[in-house]
Design a protein around this motif. Structure first.
Motif, mmCIF file in Angstrom:
data_model
loop_
_atom_site.group_PDB
_atom_site.id
_atom_site.type_symbol
_atom_site.label_atom_id
_atom_site.label_comp_id
_atom_site.label_asym_id
_atom_site.label_seq_id
_atom_site.Cartn_x
_atom_site.Cartn_y
_atom_site.Cartn_z
ATOM 1 N N ASN A 89 19.954 -1.360 -1.187
ATOM 2 C CA ASN A 89 21.230 -1.834 -0.610
ATOM 3 C C ASN A 89 21.076 -2.885 0.484
ATOM 4 O O ASN A 89 21.974 -3.073 1.304
ATOM 5 N N PHE A 90 19.940 -3.569 0.497
ATOM 6 C CA PHE A 90 19.829 -4.732 1.373
ATOM 7 C C PHE A 90 20.639 -5.876 0.759
ATOM 8 O O PHE A 90 20.750 -5.990 -0.467
ATOM 9 N N ARG A 91 21.184 -6.727 1.614
ATOM 10 C CA ARG A 91 21.897 -7.907 1.142
ATOM 11 C C ARG A 91 21.256 -9.143 1.769
ATOM 12 O O ARG A 91 20.464 -9.038 2.701
ATOM 13 N N PHE A 120 0.801 -1.220 0.000
ATOM 14 C CA PHE A 120 0.000 0.000 0.000
ATOM 15 C C PHE A 120 0.839 1.278 0.000
ATOM 16 O O PHE A 120 0.283 2.377 0.069
ATOM 17 N N LEU A 121 2.161 1.144 -0.037
ATOM 18 C CA LEU A 121 3.002 2.341 -0.057
ATOM 19 C C LEU A 121 2.934 3.015 -1.415
ATOM 20 O O LEU A 121 3.182 2.380 -2.450
ATOM 21 N N PRO A 122 2.629 4.315 -1.458
ATOM 22 C CA PRO A 122 2.612 5.015 -2.747
ATOM 23 C C PRO A 122 3.966 4.975 -3.451
ATOM 24 O O PRO A 122 4.048 4.859 -4.662
ATOM 25 N N THR A 123 5.053 5.075 -2.656
ATOM 26 C CA THR A 123 6.405 5.030 -3.229
ATOM 27 C C THR A 123 7.199 3.975 -2.478
ATOM 28 O O THR A 123 7.744 4.231 -1.399
ATOM 29 N N LEU A 124 7.267 2.776 -3.057
ATOM 30 C CA LEU A 124 7.930 1.658 -2.390
ATOM 31 C C LEU A 124 9.382 1.967 -2.086
ATOM 32 O O LEU A 124 9.881 1.652 -0.993
ATOM 33 N N SER A 125 10.086 2.586 -3.028
ATOM 34 C CA SER A 125 11.515 2.860 -2.832
ATOM 35 C C SER A 125 11.750 3.749 -1.614
ATOM 36 O O SER A 125 12.739 3.575 -0.895
ATOM 37 N N ALA A 126 10.830 4.693 -1.364
ATOM 38 C CA ALA A 126 10.984 5.570 -0.202
ATOM 39 C C ALA A 126 10.853 4.762 1.087
ATOM 40 O O ALA A 126 11.627 4.945 2.036
ATOM 41 N N GLY A 127 9.881 3.869 1.132
ATOM 42 C CA GLY A 127 9.695 3.041 2.318
ATOM 43 C C GLY A 127 10.887 2.143 2.574
ATOM 44 O O GLY A 127 11.374 2.036 3.712
ATOM 45 N N LEU A 128 11.387 1.480 1.526
ATOM 46 C CA LEU A 128 12.530 0.579 1.700
ATOM 47 C C LEU A 128 13.794 1.357 2.078
ATOM 48 O O LEU A 128 14.610 0.876 2.882
ATOM 49 N N GLY A 129 13.942 2.543 1.509
ATOM 50 C CA GLY A 129 15.086 3.381 1.865
ATOM 51 C C GLY A 129 15.079 3.764 3.332
ATOM 52 O O GLY A 129 16.119 3.747 4.010
ATOM 53 N N GLU A 130 13.911 4.097 3.850
ATOM 54 C CA GLU A 130 13.799 4.464 5.252
ATOM 55 C C GLU A 130 14.037 3.265 6.171
ATOM 56 O O GLU A 130 14.661 3.379 7.216
ATOM 57 N N ILE A 131 13.526 2.111 5.774
ATOM 58 C CA ILE A 131 13.768 0.901 6.573
ATOM 59 C C ILE A 131 15.263 0.617 6.661
ATOM 60 O O ILE A 131 15.804 0.327 7.738
ATOM 61 N N HIS A 132 15.957 0.713 5.526
ATOM 62 C CA HIS A 132 17.402 0.469 5.505
ATOM 63 C C HIS A 132 18.123 1.477 6.392
ATOM 64 O O HIS A 132 19.067 1.125 7.127
ATOM 65 N N ARG A 133 17.686 2.728 6.352
ATOM 66 C CA ARG A 133 18.357 3.777 7.126
ATOM 67 C C ARG A 133 18.269 3.541 8.631
ATOM 68 O O ARG A 133 19.250 3.703 9.359
ATOM 69 N N VAL A 134 17.083 3.151 9.125
ATOM 70 C CA VAL A 134 16.912 3.042 10.588
ATOM 71 C C VAL A 134 17.451 1.732 11.149
ATOM 72 O O VAL A 134 17.562 1.583 12.371
ATOM 73 N N LEU A 135 17.791 0.779 10.281
ATOM 74 C CA LEU A 135 18.364 -0.479 10.758
ATOM 75 C C LEU A 135 19.842 -0.322 11.104
ATOM 76 O O LEU A 135 20.588 0.386 10.417
ATOM 77 N N LYS A 136 20.261 -1.028 12.157
ATOM 78 C CA LYS A 136 21.680 -1.112 12.480
ATOM 79 C C LYS A 136 22.393 -1.924 11.394
ATOM 80 O O LYS A 136 21.761 -2.750 10.723
ATOM 81 N N PRO A 137 23.693 -1.741 11.225
ATOM 82 C CA PRO A 137 24.421 -2.620 10.297
ATOM 83 C C PRO A 137 24.217 -4.077 10.706
ATOM 84 O O PRO A 137 24.374 -4.437 11.878
ATOM 85 N N GLY A 138 23.826 -4.894 9.749
ATOM 86 C CA GLY A 138 23.548 -6.290 10.064
ATOM 87 C C GLY A 138 22.130 -6.540 10.525
ATOM 88 O O GLY A 138 21.729 -7.686 10.731
ATOM 89 N N GLY A 139 21.352 -5.480 10.724
ATOM 90 C CA GLY A 139 19.958 -5.628 11.132
ATOM 91 C C GLY A 139 19.134 -6.268 10.025
ATOM 92 O O GLY A 139 19.535 -6.265 8.858
#
Length: 777
Positions: free
Chosen positions: A432-434, A356-375
Motif C-alpha cells: 500500500n505504498f504510493r 536479505f529479508l527472508p520474507t520481503l512482504s513482512a518487512g515492507l508491511g512493517e515499514i508501512h505500519r511504522v511510517l506516519k501518513p505521508g511518510g
C-alpha cells in the motif's frame, strides 16, 4: 614457523579429541605432543583422528587434570597449549601454577579463551533460544560461565603475572563457525546446551511436535540473523568480522555517494532544518543513519540492525561524528518492528538490506505500519551482479579459485532483485505504498591507498578462507599469487566502473555530436582505400563506446560487416539505437568484449580491427596488441587513433586545468590522467606494434574540431567524463550554494579569453591533434 624443525615437547590441555594437538603435530614435523583431557572418553576419538592424520607416532593421548599435572615432571615441556579450557577451571591459579611448573625455563604457554557473549553471536542466539524455552535452563551449565573472562581478560592476564609468567601478550582473534548443509539442527542438539533435554521434556509432557516446532522457529531466527544460508549450511562470523565490515564499508568512503543520496532525498522531502524522526534499518554500524544526522541538524535517527554487536561500533562512530545525542542504536528485526508504534516515523531508510529479508512482504508491511501518513521510505538495493563491477570481480575471482565458494552465502543472493527490481516495486505497491519511484544510481566503490588487499580479505567474501585452505594444502604463495592476480582484475573493474558511469555523457557529447566526425571519416577512408568501397570485409571495432568508428565505417562501406565492442555493456543499447537511426542495424552488431582478451573471436577471423582513442587505457598494452594480431587475417589491417600530449588537445587541456585549479587531486586515477600517456611521438605504441610482429607500421597526424551549440555547452561540461560535476557537488554539500553558477561563469570567462566561443555563443575549438596509426599483420 621459527620452531618448524625443533624437537619440541608440547603438552595440550583440555584437548578434547585432540585440538590443537593434532594441528600442531601436522605443522611441526619434529614435535612430540601429549594431548590431555579430564574426560577419558575423548582419548579413543583422538587416537582415531591422529591415525587418520598420519601423526599417531608423535601424539599420545592421556587423561589429566589441568589443575593437578602430577604425572609430568618439573620443566619437562617446551610449550603448553590450551584451547578454550581455562574458563572452566574451578581454581584458575592452580591451573596456571601447574602450567608454569611443567614448562622449561623460557618455555611458552599459548591459550585461547572466549570474550564476552556479545562477541559470539551464534552462541548468544542459541543460548537466548534456550532461555526463552526455560529461563532456568542454563543455570549452572558450562555455557553460563564460558564467557567469564570478558572482553579484556583482566582476570586471566593478572593470573598469569601472579603465576610468574613474563612477556604476556594478548591479541584479538576471530573465526567462523561453519556447518555443512542440512547438518545444523543435529549439531545444535548435540552441542553442550540444554536444548535436546528441554525438548525431550516437552515431548514427554505431551508436546509431540516439540522438536519440529523448535527447529522451525530456530531456523527462522538463524536465517534472519544471516547465519543459516538458503541451502541450510550454517556460517556465523565472529564480532571481529563485523568490526571489519564496519571498518571497510561503513567507516571509509567506500559508498559515500550512496549515503549522501539518502541525506539529499530527505532534505528535498522535508527541508534541511525539519525536526523529523528517521528509522534506519539494517544499518550495520550506522549508515546511512549517521550521514543523515550530520546533514539534517534537527533530525532524530534510530539506527537498527539485527546484529546487536554493531551497536557498540555505531555508538563510537556517532560520538566521533558529534551526533551521539541525535542517533540512538537499537537491535531490531526489519520484519518485526514491534518495538515501534504505528505511524511513529517520518521516514524509514534501508541501505542494501532488503535483499536479505527472508520474507520481503513482512518487512515492507512493517515499514508501512511504522511510517506516519505521508511518510517516505528510501531504500537502495543492488541491480544484477553485472552492474556492480567491483563485486562481480571479487566474486568471479573467488569462484575461479573454488567453484563452490559462494554457494549459499550472502553474496549469492545479494543481487536477486536484478536490473528492474520488479519484485521489490510490486512488493511496495502490495504493501500500500504510493508514489513508488525507482531511479538508477551509479556510485564509485573506493578504498584508501595501501589497504585494498586487507579489505578484500576482511569483507564478507570467502577469499581469506579459500586462500588459507590452499596454503594448508602446500601452496605457500597462495596469498601473494592471489593478490597479484586480483590487483590486475581490480584495475580492470575500476576502469569498467569509471567508463560505465561516464557512458551516457561520453556517448551524448563525444560520439553523437560532430566532435569526432573528421577523425571517424578518416577510418572509413583508410579502409575504403585499402580494401575498396564494395569489399565484403569483416571489421572488429574495439573500445567502440556507442559505436564509433563502427557506424561511420558501415555507412561508407556498404558491404562491410562490423562488430562494435566495448568493455562497458551500457553502451550496447545506445549503439543499437544509433545503428537503427543510421539504417545499418543489419550490418553492425554490438557485443561486450575486453580488448586484452578477445576469446570470443577465432584466430585469423577478421579483415580489419579499429580502435578509436582506446589503447591508452589498456592495462597491458602488449596483451591487447597480441590479441588484435591473433584475430586478424594474414595481411589484415589495424587502424587506431590515440591522443597526443595534452598540449595538443586545447579543449581538454583547458577543462582539465580548470578542474585541477579547483581540486589538485581531482584527476587522480581517472581516465583523463592517462589519456595522453603516449605523448607526441607515441614510441611506446609504435614499439609495441613491432614487438607484436605487425609490419608496415605507419603514423600520421590527424586533427578534429570540438564544437557544441550555444545552449548546451555547460551541460556538456558537467556530463563529460571529467570530475567537474563531482567537484561542484562536493562544494555545494560543503555550503557553497552557488558553486555551479560560479564555476559556469568562471569557465565561460576562461573559454572566451582563449577565443573558443563564437559570436553566436556556440563553442568551437579547432586543431585538437591525435596520432592516426595503421599496421598490417
Amino acid at each position: 614457523m621459527a620452531m618448524y624443525n625443533y624437537n619440541l615437547q608440547v603438552l595440550d590441555l583440555a584437548s578434547a579429541s585432540g585440538e590443537p594437538a593434532l594441528t600442531v603435530a601436522k605443522h611441526l614435523p619434529n614435535a612430540q605432543v601429549v594431548s590431555t583431557d579430564l574426560v577419558d572418553t575423548y582419548q579413543e576419538l583422538g587416537r582415531a583422528r591422529a591415525a587418520a592424520a598420519g601423526v599417531q607416532g608423535r601424539v599420545t593421548f592421556e587423561v589429566a587434570d589441568a589443575e593437578d599435572l602430577h604425572s609430568y615432571a618439573d620443566g619437562s615441556f617446551d610449550v603448553v597449549t590450551c584451547s578454550f579450557g581455562l574458563m572452566f577451571l574451578p581454581t584458575l591459579s592452580a591451573g596456571l601454577a601447574e602450567i608454569h611448573r611443567v614448562l622449561k625455563p623460557g618455555g611458552i604457554v599459548a591459550v585461547t579463551v572466549w570474550k564476552s557473549l556479545t562477541h559470539m553471536p551464534y552462541i548468544k542466539t542459541l543460548m537466548d533460544f534456550c532461555t526463552d524455552l526455560d529461563p532456568e535452563s542454563l543455570k549452572g551449565t558450562p555455557p553460563n560461565y564460558a564467557f567469564k573472562f570478558g572482553d579484556d581478560a583482566r582476570e586471566l592476564l593478572d593470573g598469569l603475572r601472579a603465576a610468574n609468567f613474563h612477556d604476556i601478550a594478548r591479541e584479538d582473534l576471530a573465526g567462523t563457525f561453519a556447518l555443512p548443509a542440512n547438518g545444523w539442527w543435529q549439531a545444535v542438539l548435540d552441542m553442550p546446551l540444554p536444548l535436546a533435554r528441554l525438548l525431550a521434556k516437552q515431548k514427554e509432557e505431551g508436546k509431540e511436535d516439540a522438536f519440529e516446532a523448535a527447529k522451525s522457529k530456530l531456523k527462522v531466527d538463524l536465517t534472519e540473523k544471516g547465519f543459516l544460508n538458503p541451502d541450510e549450511s550454517f556460517v556465523a562470523a565472529e564480532f571481529k568480522a563485523l568490526q571489519r565490515y564496519s571498518q571497510w564499508i561503513c567507516e571509509t568512503n567506500a559508498v559515500s555517494e550512496v549515503l549522501q543520496k539518502y541525506a539529499s532525498a530527505l532534505e528535498k522531502e522535508f527541508g534541511r532544518d525539519a525536526a523529523i524522526k528517521v528509522l534506519d534499518l539494517a544499518s550495520a554500524s550506522g549508515e546511512p543513519a549517521l550521514t543523515v544526522a550530520k546533514h539534517l541538524p534537527n533530525a532524530q535517527v534510530v539506527s537498527t540492525d539485527l546484529v546487536d554487536a554493531f551497536q557498540e561500533l555505531g555508538r563510537a562512530r556517532a560520538a566521533a561524528a558529534g551526533v551521539q545525542d541525535r542517533v540512538i542504536f537499537e537491535t531490531a528485526d526489519a520484519e518485526d518492528l514491534h518495538s515501534y508504534a504505528d505511524g511513529s516515523f517520518d521516514a524509514v531508510t534501508c541501505s542494501f538490506g532488503l535483499m536479505f529479508l527472508p520474507t520481503l512482504s513482512a518487512g515492507l508491511g512493517e515499514i508501512h505500519r511504522v511510517l506516519k501518513p505521508g511518510g517516505i521510505a528510501v531504500v537502495t538495493v543492488w541491480k544484477s551482479l553485472a552492474r556492480v563491477p567491483y563485486a562481480r570481480t571479487f566474486m568471479d575471482f573467488c569462484t575461479d579459485l573454488d567453484p563452490e565458494a559462494l554457494k549459499g552465502t550472502s553474496p549469492s543472493f545479494a543481487f536477486k532483485f536484478g536490473d528492474d527490481a520488479q519484485e521489490l516495486l510490486d512488493g511496495l505497491r502490495d504493501a500500500n505504498f504510493r508514489g513508488v519511484a525507482r531511479e538508477d544510481f551509479v556510485y564509485t566503490f573506493a578504498l584508501p591507498a595501501g589497504c585494498w588487499w586487507e579489505a578484500l580479505l576482511d569483507i564478507p567474501l570467502p577469499l581469506a578462507r579459500i586462500l588459507a585452505k590452499q596454503k594448508k594444502e602446500g601452496k605457500e604463495d597462495a596469498f601473494e599469487a592471489a593478490q597479484s592476480k586480483i590487483k590486475a582484475a581490480q584495475l580492470k573493474a575500476l576502469q569498467h566502473e569509471v567508463w560505465q558511469k561516464a557512458a551516457p555523457g561520453y556517448s551524448k557529447w563525444i560520439i553523437e555530436t560532430s566532435v569526432l566526425s573528421e577523425v571517424m571519416q578518416k577510418y572509413a577512408t583508410t579502409l575504403q582505400d585499402h580494401f575498396g568501397k564494395d569489399a565484403a570485409i569483416k571489421v572488429l571495432d574495439l573500445a567502440s563506446a556507442s559505436g564509433e568508428p563502427a557506424l561511420t565505417v558501415a555507412k561508407h562501406l556498404p558491404n562491410a560487416q562490423v562488430v562494435s565492442t566495448d568493455l562497458v555493456d551500457t553502451y550496447q543499447e545506445l549503439g543499437r539505437a544509433r545503428a537503427a537511426a543510421a539504417g545499418v542495424q543489419g550490418r553492425v552488431t554490438f557485443e561486450v568484449a575486453d580488448a586484452e582478451d578477445l576469446q570470443s573471436y577465432a584466430d585469423g577471423s577478421l579483415d580489419a580491427v579499429t580502435c578509436s582513442f582506446g589503447l591508452m587505457f589498456m592495462r597491458t598494452l602488449s596483451a591487447a596488441l597480441g590479441e588484435i594480431y591473433r584475430v586478424l587475417k594474414p595481411g589484415g589491417l589495424l587502424v587506431v587513433t590515440v591522443s597526443k600530449s595534452m598540449a595538443r588537445m586545447p579543449y581538454f587541456k583547458t577543462l582539465l586545468d580548470f578542474c585541477i585549479g579547483m581540486d589538485p587531486e581531482s584527476l587522480k586515477n581517472t581516465p583523463p590522467s592517462i589519456a595522453f600517456k603516449f605523448g607526441d611521438d607515441a614510441p611506446e605504441l609504435l614499439d609495441g606494434l613491432q614487438a607484436a610482429h605487425f609490419r608496415n607500421v605507419a603514423r600520421s597526424d590527424a586533427a578534429g574540431t570540438f564544437a557544441l551549440p550555444a545552449d548546451c555547452w555547460w551541460q556538456a561540461m558537467l556530463e563529460l567524463p571529467l570530475p567537474l560535476a563531482r567537484i561542484l557537488a562536493k562544494r555545494t554539500q560543503e555550503g557553497q550554494e552557488d558553486a555551479f553558477g560560479s564555476a559556469q561563469s568562471k569557465l565561460k570567462e576562461v573559454l572566451t579569453q582563449k577565443g573558443f566561443f563564437q559570436p553566436d555563443g556556440s563553442l568551437r575549438i579547432e586543431n585538437n591533434q591525435c596520432h592516426f596509426i595503421t599496421a598490417q599483420k
